[in-house]
Design a protein around this motif. Sequence first.
Motif, PDB file in Angstrom:
ATOM      1  N   ASP A   1      36.642  44.621  42.789  1.00 12.27           N
ATOM      2  CA  ASP A   1      37.477  45.265  43.803  1.00 12.27           C
ATOM      3  C   ASP A   1      38.868  45.592  43.264  1.00 12.27           C
ATOM      4  O   ASP A   1      39.409  46.663  43.528  1.00 12.27           O
ATOM      5  N   GLN A   2      39.438  44.676  42.511  1.00 15.85           N
ATOM      6  CA  GLN A   2      40.809  44.832  42.035  1.00 15.85           C
ATOM      7  C   GLN A   2      40.922  45.815  40.870  1.00 15.85           C
ATOM      8  O   GLN A   2      41.819  46.644  40.850  1.00 15.85           O
TER       9      GLN A   2
ATOM     10  N   ASP B   1      40.401  38.119  35.970  1.00 10.68           N
ATOM     11  CA  ASP B   1      41.169  37.098  36.683  1.00 10.68           C
ATOM     12  C   ASP B   1      40.141  36.076  37.132  1.00 10.68           C
ATOM     13  O   ASP B   1      39.359  36.318  38.061  1.00 10.68           O
TER      14      ASP B   1
ATOM     15  N   GLN C   1      33.438  39.498  42.171  1.00 15.18           N
ATOM     16  CA  GLN C   1      33.647  40.543  43.171  1.00 15.18           C
ATOM     17  C   GLN C   1      35.127  40.884  43.301  1.00 15.18           C
ATOM     18  O   GLN C   1      35.482  42.047  43.446  1.00 15.18           O
ATOM     19  N   GLY C   2      35.985  39.887  43.233  1.00 19.46           N
ATOM     20  CA  GLY C   2      37.419  40.153  43.280  1.00 19.46           C
ATOM     21  C   GLY C   2      37.879  41.010  42.112  1.00 19.46           C
ATOM     22  O   GLY C   2      38.710  41.901  42.277  1.00 19.46           O
ATOM     23  N   ASN C   3      37.321  40.773  40.932  1.00 21.99           N
ATOM     24  CA  ASN C   3      37.659  41.593  39.777  1.00 21.99           C
ATOM     25  C   ASN C   3      37.141  43.009  39.930  1.00 21.99           C
ATOM     26  O   ASN C   3      37.812  43.970  39.564  1.00 21.99           O
TER      27      ASN C   3
ATOM     28  N   ILE D   1      39.730  34.727  41.018  1.00 19.79           N
ATOM     29  CA  ILE D   1      39.204  35.550  42.117  1.00 19.79           C
ATOM     30  C   ILE D   1      37.717  35.862  41.975  1.00 19.79           C
ATOM     31  O   ILE D   1      37.126  36.446  42.876  1.00 19.79           O
TER      32      ILE D   1
END
Length: 172
Positions: free
Chosen positions: A153-154, A143, A149-151, A146
């Motif tokens: 975490d997700q 994604d 880090q967002g990837n 994001i």
Amino acid sequence: MSLPTSQGSYSEPAVTGFPVAYPQAPPAQPKAQAQVDWSTGLCDCFSNFQNCCLTCWCPCVTFGRVAEIVDKGSTSCGASGALYTIICCFIGCGWIYSCMYRTKMRRQFMLKDSPCCDCLLHCCCEPCALCQEYRELENRGFDMVIGWQGNVDQNRGVAMIPTAPAVEPMSR
């Protein structure tokens, strides 16, 4: 390895303190992995119209997002995008910086160098190359909005926080 003496028998070589290298077989070369095609073509820009418009008007954002994912979060989207903008403003050749990331991305994902070399592609058609890289990362499950880090975490659980290794007491 032993050497013959004057009596014809064998003895161990004298220790001289100099390392002796004996010929060995060369190390086995790892097999090269087959390269794969890009998931979309260079001119498939309109398959993601929103990114196509963003790249046309503000390529620094698209480049920053791609660079953050390719660098696995070691550089931020903002820092990469700002550096790209500064290079574009002062020397007018942001493609020099962005083509290095295309090469890095191709090596990470074993992508073919097509339709031509990375520098020529970015020099002649920078927006299309950036859009293709963006779509490739999206098609690989990232994604882009994001960031790295967002990837992490997700999609892969909470990122591991680097800590020092545990030290065991020494005993004699």
